[in-house]
Design an enzyme around this catalytic site. Structure first.
Site, PDB file in Angstrom:
ATOM      1  CB  ALA A  88      -1.055   0.035   1.258  1.00  0.00           C
ATOM      2  N   GLY A 136       0.611  -4.984   0.658  1.00  0.00           N
ATOM      3  CA  GLY A 136      -0.522  -5.163  -0.100  1.00  0.00           C
ATOM      4  C   GLY A 136      -0.423  -5.569  -1.641  1.00  0.00           C
ATOM      5  CD  GLU A 155      -2.824  -7.258   2.454  1.00  0.00           C
ATOM      6  OE1 GLU A 155      -2.245  -6.486   2.318  1.00  0.00           O
ATOM      7  OE2 GLU A 155      -3.422  -7.640   3.357  1.00  0.00           O
ATOM      8  CD  GLU A 191       1.379  -5.658   5.828  1.00  0.00           C
ATOM      9  OE1 GLU A 191       2.224  -6.683   6.083  1.00  0.00           O
ATOM     10  OE2 GLU A 191       0.989  -5.540   4.716  1.00  0.00           O
TER      11      GLU A 191
HETATM   12  N1  COA Z   1       4.701   3.215  -0.289  1.00  0.00           N
HETATM   13  C1  COA Z   1       5.086   4.299  -0.795  1.00  0.00           C
HETATM   14  N2  COA Z   1       6.114   4.362  -1.442  1.00  0.00           N
HETATM   15  C2  COA Z   1       6.960   3.306  -1.713  1.00  0.00           C
HETATM   16  C3  COA Z   1       6.606   1.844  -1.141  1.00  0.00           C
HETATM   17  C4  COA Z   1       5.289   2.108  -0.604  1.00  0.00           C
HETATM   18  N3  COA Z   1       4.665   0.839   0.018  1.00  0.00           N
HETATM   19  N4  COA Z   1       7.556   1.152  -1.415  1.00  0.00           N
HETATM   20  C5  COA Z   1       8.487   1.949  -1.962  1.00  0.00           C
HETATM   21  N5  COA Z   1       8.189   3.164  -2.222  1.00  0.00           N
HETATM   22  C6  COA Z   1       8.904   4.190  -2.622  1.00  0.00           C
HETATM   23  C7  COA Z   1      10.164   4.685  -1.873  1.00  0.00           C
HETATM   24  O1  COA Z   1      10.008   5.910  -0.801  1.00  0.00           O
HETATM   25  C8  COA Z   1      10.847   5.028  -3.114  1.00  0.00           C
HETATM   26  O2  COA Z   1      10.565   6.500  -3.339  1.00  0.00           O
HETATM   27  P1  COA Z   1      11.432   7.663  -3.586  1.00  0.00           P
HETATM   28  O3  COA Z   1      12.376   7.414  -4.836  1.00  0.00           O
HETATM   29  O4  COA Z   1      10.503   8.967  -3.938  1.00  0.00           O
HETATM   30  O5  COA Z   1      12.321   7.929  -2.375  1.00  0.00           O
HETATM   31  C9  COA Z   1      10.705   4.234  -4.260  1.00  0.00           C
HETATM   32  O6  COA Z   1       9.514   3.577  -4.259  1.00  0.00           O
HETATM   33  C10 COA Z   1      11.560   3.310  -4.388  1.00  0.00           C
HETATM   34  O7  COA Z   1      11.829   2.381  -3.184  1.00  0.00           O
HETATM   35  P2  COA Z   1      13.248   2.372  -2.207  1.00  0.00           P
HETATM   36  O8  COA Z   1      12.754   2.076  -1.057  1.00  0.00           O
HETATM   37  O9  COA Z   1      14.065   3.423  -2.683  1.00  0.00           O
HETATM   38  O10 COA Z   1      13.749   1.193  -3.019  1.00  0.00           O
HETATM   39  P3  COA Z   1      14.796   0.147  -2.168  1.00  0.00           P
HETATM   40  O11 COA Z   1      15.246  -1.049  -3.203  1.00  0.00           O
HETATM   41  O12 COA Z   1      16.073   0.853  -1.385  1.00  0.00           O
HETATM   42  O13 COA Z   1      13.814  -0.778  -1.297  1.00  0.00           O
HETATM   43  C11 COA Z   1      12.009  -1.945  -0.907  1.00  0.00           C
HETATM   44  C12 COA Z   1      12.903  -1.509  -1.837  1.00  0.00           C
HETATM   45  C13 COA Z   1      10.594  -2.805  -1.308  1.00  0.00           C
HETATM   46  C14 COA Z   1      12.695  -3.103   0.191  1.00  0.00           C
HETATM   47  C15 COA Z   1      11.268  -0.820  -0.125  1.00  0.00           C
HETATM   48  O14 COA Z   1      11.075   0.159  -0.949  1.00  0.00           O
HETATM   49  C16 COA Z   1      10.293  -1.017   0.996  1.00  0.00           C
HETATM   50  O15 COA Z   1      10.663  -1.645   2.203  1.00  0.00           O
HETATM   51  N6  COA Z   1       9.115  -0.800   0.777  1.00  0.00           N
HETATM   52  C17 COA Z   1       7.870  -0.768   1.647  1.00  0.00           C
HETATM   53  C18 COA Z   1       7.595  -2.221   1.899  1.00  0.00           C
HETATM   54  C19 COA Z   1       6.255  -2.311   2.795  1.00  0.00           C
HETATM   55  O16 COA Z   1       6.500  -1.859   4.067  1.00  0.00           O
HETATM   56  N7  COA Z   1       5.157  -2.624   2.273  1.00  0.00           N
HETATM   57  C20 COA Z   1       3.966  -2.681   3.197  1.00  0.00           C
HETATM   58  C21 COA Z   1       3.390  -1.493   3.134  1.00  0.00           C
HETATM   59  S1  COA Z   1       1.860  -1.437   4.055  1.00  0.00           S
END
Ligand code: COA
Length: 264
Positions: free
Chosen positions: A65, A110, A113, A133
């Site tokens: 999400a 999400g 999911e 989460e």
């Molecule tokens: N919501 C909003 N933005 C998100 C996102 C999310 N769930 N997941 C990634 N992004 C965005 C990042 O903020 C980043 O944006 P920016 O370039 O403007 O800073 C961009 O997508 C790239 O992600 P980044 O975190 O820089 O890539 P990474 O390779 O370092 O890490 C992940 C990849 C997937 C491990 C990491 O993005 C992550 O942990 N995401 C969230 C996962 C999560 O908690 N999901 C459950 C949400 S309820």
């Protein structure tokens, strides 16, 4: 036609690509609006026989999400957000036409999911799955507590959701979260090959298979008690939104630092 999706229809296969690659295809409100309408199209367009859902870019299916939309929500607004996500995913799950996820990278929160709401899943070797989460002071809100448990069993679901560990494609295959692992290059073709086989069968019989299998995984005792696990999940999601830990967890993610939870 859609702001956040790319769609194509070829030989009866409707491909839906979540298209926010710079945000790892995170599910914001607009994605849910578009996905809802795209599934309506699936229900109503007789030319569409089967559906493939995937993510744009080489890195992510969907990374969850959109966390930037969580800030400042009340408990009621958070519950409405979870309910909205659950409803769109129920529409996918209850489609009479087969909907298969082709997971091409991160399928987190999400995203996992969404993949689990599809009828089954293939993934590429670089895919990673998880329900992280609790890192945000939250729990899954779009059916993850229910569907991950249905797919991989109680113990594995408990561990994955409590540790927030991500698993790779081979482990996802081993625990039954995905049915096949392919190279990134062959993921879409392999998924389409399976959809072609399904399209050679009797559509009414296929629709009945989906309906009956969905009934097999519904917990009767939960429904007769007046509250399904999905309802409980919506309420629990809302409860988390009024905690200090949820504010800390989401702020820490956006500030790109580790969260410091206090239990409040
Ligand atoms: N919501 C909003 N933005 C998100 C996102 C999310 N769930 N997941 C990634 N992004 C965005 C990042 O903020 C980043 O944006 P920016 O370039 O403007 O800073 C961009 O997508 C790239 O992600 P980044 O975190 O820089 O890539 P990474 O390779 O370092 O890490 C992940 C990849 C997937 C491990 C990491 O993005 C992550 O942990 N995401 C969230 C996962 C999560 O908690 N999901 C459950 C949400 S309820």
């Amino acid at each position: 036609m859609y702001q956040t999706l790319l769609t194509t229809l070829e030989n009866g296969i409707f491909t839906i690509t979540i298209n926010r690659p710079d945000k790892l295809n995170a599910l914001n409100k607009q994605v849910f609006t578009d996905l809802d309408h795209a599934i309506d199209e699936v229900y109503n367009n007789a030319e569409i026989k089967t559906v493939l859902i995937t993510g744009a870019g080489a890195k992510a299916f969907v990374a969850g999400a959109d966390i930037t939309e969580f800030g400042g929500l009340t408990k009621e607004e958070a519950m409405a957000l979870a309910k909205r996500g659950q409803d769109v995913f129920f529409k996918i799950e209850n489609s009479k036409k087969p909907i298969v996820a082709a997971v091409n990278g991160f399928a987190l929160g999400g995203g996992c999911e969404l993949a689990m709401a599809c009828h089954f899943r293939l993934c590429s070797e670089n895919a990673k799955f998880g329900q992280p989460e609790v890192n945000l002071g939250l729990l899954p809100g779009y059916g993850g507590t229910q569907r991950l448990t249905q797919l991989v069993g109680k113990g594995k679901s408990m561990e994955l959701q409590m540790t927030a560990h991500l698993i790779d494609a081979n482990e996802a295959l081993q625990i039954g979260l995905v049915n096949h692992v392919t190279t990134p290059e062959s993921l879409l073709e392999r998924t389409k090959d399976i959809l072609q086989i399904i399209m050679s069968k009797a559509p009414i019989a296929i629709a009945k298979v989906i309906e009956c299998i969905n009934i097999a995984v519904v917990s009767d005792s939960a429904y007769t008690a007046g509250k399904s696990g999905y309802d409980k999940e919506v309420e629990a999601f809302g409860d988390c939104f009024i905690t200090e830990d949820m504010k800390e967890g989401t702020t820490a993610f956006l500030e790109k630092r580790k969260a410091n939870f206090t239990g409040n």
